[in-house]
Design a protein around this motif. Structure first.
Motif, PDB file in Angstrom:
ATOM      1  N   VAL A  52      16.492   7.078  13.088  1.00  0.00           N
ATOM      2  CA  VAL A  52      17.706   6.291  13.364  1.00  0.00           C
ATOM      3  C   VAL A  52      17.548   5.543  14.692  1.00  0.00           C
ATOM      4  O   VAL A  52      17.930   4.375  14.813  1.00  0.00           O
ATOM      5  N   VAL A  53      16.938   6.197  15.679  1.00  0.00           N
ATOM      6  CA  VAL A  53      16.660   5.545  16.966  1.00  0.00           C
ATOM      7  C   VAL A  53      15.728   4.340  16.748  1.00  0.00           C
ATOM      8  O   VAL A  53      15.944   3.256  17.316  1.00  0.00           O
ATOM      9  N   VAL A  66       9.537  -9.520  13.708  1.00  0.00           N
ATOM     10  CA  VAL A  66       8.816  -8.763  14.734  1.00  0.00           C
ATOM     11  C   VAL A  66       7.332  -9.045  14.573  1.00  0.00           C
ATOM     12  O   VAL A  66       6.799  -8.963  13.465  1.00  0.00           O
ATOM     13  N   ASP A  67       6.681  -9.403  15.671  1.00  0.00           N
ATOM     14  CA  ASP A  67       5.264  -9.768  15.597  1.00  0.00           C
ATOM     15  C   ASP A  67       4.357  -8.791  16.330  1.00  0.00           C
ATOM     16  O   ASP A  67       3.199  -9.087  16.566  1.00  0.00           O
ATOM     17  N   GLU A  68       4.907  -7.632  16.706  1.00  0.00           N
ATOM     18  CA  GLU A  68       4.080  -6.645  17.397  1.00  0.00           C
ATOM     19  C   GLU A  68       4.566  -5.256  17.030  1.00  0.00           C
ATOM     20  O   GLU A  68       5.567  -5.095  16.341  1.00  0.00           O
ATOM     21  N   LEU A  69       3.831  -4.242  17.496  1.00  0.00           N
ATOM     22  CA  LEU A  69       4.260  -2.869  17.268  1.00  0.00           C
ATOM     23  C   LEU A  69       5.546  -2.595  18.034  1.00  0.00           C
ATOM     24  O   LEU A  69       5.645  -2.904  19.220  1.00  0.00           O
ATOM     25  N   VAL A  70       6.531  -2.022  17.346  1.00  0.00           N
ATOM     26  CA  VAL A  70       7.756  -1.570  18.008  1.00  0.00           C
ATOM     27  C   VAL A  70       7.811  -0.064  17.777  1.00  0.00           C
ATOM     28  O   VAL A  70       8.280   0.403  16.744  1.00  0.00           O
ATOM     29  N   GLU A  71       7.286   0.680  18.745  1.00  0.00           N
ATOM     30  CA  GLU A  71       7.087   2.118  18.551  1.00  0.00           C
ATOM     31  C   GLU A  71       8.073   2.950  19.368  1.00  0.00           C
ATOM     32  O   GLU A  71       8.415   2.599  20.495  1.00  0.00           O
ATOM     33  N   THR A  72       8.498   4.057  18.760  1.00  0.00           N
ATOM     34  CA  THR A  72       9.315   5.066  19.434  1.00  0.00           C
ATOM     35  C   THR A  72       8.793   6.434  18.982  1.00  0.00           C
ATOM     36  O   THR A  72       8.180   6.535  17.918  1.00  0.00           O
ATOM     37  N   THR A 118       2.979  10.908  15.666  1.00  0.00           N
ATOM     38  CA  THR A 118       3.504  10.832  17.031  1.00  0.00           C
ATOM     39  C   THR A 118       4.543   9.726  17.207  1.00  0.00           C
ATOM     40  O   THR A 118       5.430   9.847  18.035  1.00  0.00           O
ATOM     41  N   SER A 119       4.433   8.649  16.411  1.00  0.00           N
ATOM     42  CA  SER A 119       5.317   7.493  16.614  1.00  0.00           C
ATOM     43  C   SER A 119       5.913   6.993  15.305  1.00  0.00           C
ATOM     44  O   SER A 119       5.325   7.160  14.234  1.00  0.00           O
ATOM     45  N   ASN A 120       7.094   6.379  15.432  1.00  0.00           N
ATOM     46  CA  ASN A 120       7.648   5.540  14.377  1.00  0.00           C
ATOM     47  C   ASN A 120       7.413   4.090  14.769  1.00  0.00           C
ATOM     48  O   ASN A 120       7.590   3.724  15.925  1.00  0.00           O
ATOM     49  N   ASN A 121       7.010   3.281  13.812  1.00  0.00           N
ATOM     50  CA  ASN A 121       6.868   1.846  14.031  1.00  0.00           C
ATOM     51  C   ASN A 121       7.841   1.145  13.090  1.00  0.00           C
ATOM     52  O   ASN A 121       7.881   1.459  11.904  1.00  0.00           O
ATOM     53  N   ALA A 122       8.646   0.230  13.623  1.00  0.00           N
ATOM     54  CA  ALA A 122       9.681  -0.416  12.818  1.00  0.00           C
ATOM     55  C   ALA A 122       9.523  -1.925  12.828  1.00  0.00           C
ATOM     56  O   ALA A 122       8.986  -2.511  13.772  1.00  0.00           O
ATOM     57  N   THR A 123      10.002  -2.555  11.748  1.00  0.00           N
ATOM     58  CA  THR A 123       9.965  -4.008  11.652  1.00  0.00           C
ATOM     59  C   THR A 123      11.199  -4.493  10.906  1.00  0.00           C
ATOM     60  O   THR A 123      11.913  -3.707  10.275  1.00  0.00           O
ATOM     61  N   VAL A 124      11.442  -5.793  10.985  1.00  0.00           N
ATOM     62  CA  VAL A 124      12.598  -6.409  10.322  1.00  0.00           C
ATOM     63  C   VAL A 124      12.101  -7.606   9.520  1.00  0.00           C
ATOM     64  O   VAL A 124      11.332  -8.431  10.021  1.00  0.00           O
ATOM     65  N   LEU A 125      12.557  -7.694   8.268  1.00  0.00           N
ATOM     66  CA  LEU A 125      12.137  -8.749   7.347  1.00  0.00           C
ATOM     67  C   LEU A 125      13.373  -9.423   6.775  1.00  0.00           C
ATOM     68  O   LEU A 125      14.270  -8.752   6.252  1.00  0.00           O
ATOM     69  N   THR A 126      13.435 -10.741   6.879  1.00  0.00           N
ATOM     70  CA  THR A 126      14.584 -11.457   6.308  1.00  0.00           C
ATOM     71  C   THR A 126      14.455 -11.507   4.788  1.00  0.00           C
ATOM     72  O   THR A 126      13.361 -11.360   4.239  1.00  0.00           O
ATOM     73  N   LEU A 127      15.584 -11.741   4.120  1.00  0.00           N
ATOM     74  CA  LEU A 127      15.556 -11.772   2.655  1.00  0.00           C
ATOM     75  C   LEU A 127      14.777 -12.962   2.119  1.00  0.00           C
ATOM     76  O   LEU A 127      14.408 -12.979   0.942  1.00  0.00           O
ATOM     77  N   ASP A 128      14.507 -13.963   2.986  1.00  0.00           N
ATOM     78  CA  ASP A 128      13.642 -15.052   2.527  1.00  0.00           C
ATOM     79  C   ASP A 128      12.183 -14.830   2.941  1.00  0.00           C
ATOM     80  O   ASP A 128      11.364 -15.742   2.861  1.00  0.00           O
ATOM     81  N   GLY A 129      11.857 -13.606   3.391  1.00  0.00           N
ATOM     82  CA  GLY A 129      10.452 -13.229   3.558  1.00  0.00           C
ATOM     83  C   GLY A 129       9.826 -13.491   4.909  1.00  0.00           C
ATOM     84  O   GLY A 129       8.606 -13.588   5.019  1.00  0.00           O
ATOM     85  N   ARG A 130      10.626 -13.558   5.993  1.00  0.00           N
ATOM     86  CA  ARG A 130      10.060 -13.783   7.334  1.00  0.00           C
ATOM     87  C   ARG A 130      10.171 -12.508   8.160  1.00  0.00           C
ATOM     88  O   ARG A 130      11.261 -11.925   8.267  1.00  0.00           O
ATOM     89  N   PHE A 131       9.054 -12.084   8.739  1.00  0.00           N
ATOM     90  CA  PHE A 131       9.093 -10.946   9.664  1.00  0.00           C
ATOM     91  C   PHE A 131       9.612 -11.432  11.016  1.00  0.00           C
ATOM     92  O   PHE A 131       9.117 -12.425  11.563  1.00  0.00           O
TER      93      PHE A 131
END
Length: 350
Positions: free
Chosen positions: A54-55, A32-38, A17-30
C-alpha cells in the motif's frame, strides 16, 4: 504533465527486499521511467508486507501526481510458487519462508486493502509479458513467445496471443523444472546436477546462480585447480563468475556455455510444444557487458534446434529493462483486464 485527470492502472513488483511500482495510462503510456522502490517487508510476515505494498501504491501515485480516484485496477507480481489467483504455495517459497505465508492469498489481501481489482502473475510471467509487448508492439496480441529468466533460480513465462498462459493451478511456465537431455550439456564425468526442488537434470539445476554455486563451480574448479576462485566461499565465488565471464576467463566461459546449452535444450522442447514466434532470455546472465551478452545469446540460439520453417520466423532477444520488467508486465496485465470489462450500455428511457 497532465496525468492527474487520466485514468490509470498501477503495477507493483514484489521482491525479497523491495517493491517496485509503476503507473500506466489506459492509452498505454508509462508515467514512470525509473525504478520507484520501497522496502517490501516480506520477512516481517504477510500483514507488514501487504501494508508495504500500500505504501508503494501511494508513493508511486504521489510521484506521478495521479489521484487515487483515477486508478482502475492494480497488477501485482511476486516470486513463485503461487496459484494463478495469487495464493502462495502451501510449501512456502524462498521469499515467503515464514509459516504464516503458506497458503496466504496475497492478491486477495491487497485487493481488500485497496478496494480495487488486483490482477496477479508470478514474477517470471510478468517479465515475460513485458518482453513480449515491448518486442512485438502493435502485433503483440497476434504473437506468441517463451521467456527464460535466469536469476537465483530459473523463472519463465509462456505468452500466447499476447496473454500469459497460467495453467489450471497457475503453474504453467515453470520452465526451470523442465527436465532436459544432458548429453549435450555436461562435460565427460561431470555429475548429474541436482535442483533445489529435488529434480535431477532440470534446467534450473544448470542455468541459475544456485546451479553455479552448487553444481557447476565445484566441478569446474577441479578442472582449473589454480583458478583465483579456488578458496573463495562458494556463495561469493558463484557471484564473481559473471565478472570473470565478461573478461573472457576460460573457466567462467565453460560454465556459461553449459548454461547456454541448457537453455538451448529448453527452447528446443518449447519449439516442439508451443512453436513460438520469439524466445526471450532475461535475468542477471544477460545484464552484462555487450560482448558477453551477445556471445551468450548467440550460444543459446546455436543450441536451439529448430526446423527450417521455424528458424525462418523465430526471433531470439533479451528481456528489456530487467529491473522494471515485472512492474510493467503486471501493469500491462491489469490494463488488459480493464479493457476486457465490457462498458455497460447507456440507459434508455421508456
Amino acid at each position: 504533465m497532465g496525468s492527474a485527470t487520466v485514468p490509470v492502472v498501477v503495477g507493483i513488483d514484489n521482491g525479497g527486499t523491495s517493491n517496485n511500482a509503476t503507473v500506466l495510462t489506459l492509452d498505454g503510456r508509462f508515467l514512470v521511467d525509473e525504478l520507484v522502490e520501497t522496502p517490501s517487508e516480506v520477512q516481517a510476515g504477510p500483514e507488514a508486507a501487504v501494508a508495504a505494498m500500500v505504501v508503494a501504491f501511494d508513493g508511486v501515485l504521489a510521484r506521478t501526481g495521479v489521484p487515487r480516484e483515477q486508478v482502475r485496477a492494480v497488477g501485482l507480481d511476486t516470486p513463485g510458487p503461487a496459484s494463478a489467483t495469487g495464493v502462495i504455495s502451501s510449501k512456502g517459497s524462498t521469499n515467503f519462508s515464514q509459516p504464516a505465508w503458506r497458503g496466504f492469498d496475497i492478491r486477495g489481501a491487497l485487493e481488500r486493502r485497496l478496494g480495487l481489482p488486483v490482477v496477479y502473475h508470478n514474477d517470471g510471467n510478468a517479465a515475460a509479458l513485458y518482453a513480449h509487448h515491448v518486442h512485438f508492439g502493435t502485433e503483440a496480441m497476434r504473437r506468441s513467445s517463451v521467456s527464460a529468466i535466469v536469476g537465483t533460480g530459473l523463472g519463465g513465462g509462456l505468452v500466447e496471443s499476447g496473454r500469459v498462459i497460467s495453467g489450471a493451478a497457475g503453474m504453467a511456465g515453470e520452465l526451470g523444472h523442465v527436465q532436459i537431455p544432458l548429453g549435450t550439456v555436461l562435460a565427460p564425468q561431470q555429475p548429474v546436477p541436482i535442483c533445489a526442488c529435488g529434480f535431477a537434470g532440470d534446467v534450473e539445476s544448470v542455468a541459475s546462480l544456485t546451479a553455479i554455486e552448487r553444481n557447476l563451480l565445484p566441478y569446474w574448479l577441479t578442472r582449473f585447480p589454480e583458478h583465483p576462485l579456488v578458496g573463495e566461499p562458494p556463495q561469493r565465488a558463484a557471484k564473481l563468475v559473471r565478472g570473470y565471464g565478461e573478461r573472457g576467463d576460460e573457466l567462467a566461459r565453460e560454465i556459461f556455455s553449459q548454461q547456454a546449452r541448457a537453455l538451448g535444450a529448453l527452447f528446443t522442447i518449447a519449439a516442439n510444444f508451443t512453436d513460438p514466434h520469439a524466445y526471450f532470455i532475461g535475468g542477471g546472465v544477460v545484464e552484462t557487458a555487450p560482448e558477453f551478452r551477445d556471445w551468450f545469446l548467440a550460444a543459446v540460439r546455436e543450441h536451439t534446434v529448430l526446423r527450417a520453417e521455424q528458424a525462418a520466423l523465430a526471433t531470439f532477444a533479451l528481456v528489456p529493462d530487467r529491473d522494471m520488467a515485472g512492474a510493467r508486465g503486471v501493469a500491462l496485465a491489469a490494463l488488459e483486464a480493464v479493457r476486457a470489462v465490457p462498458t455497460p450500455p447507456p440507459l434508455v428511457g421508456d
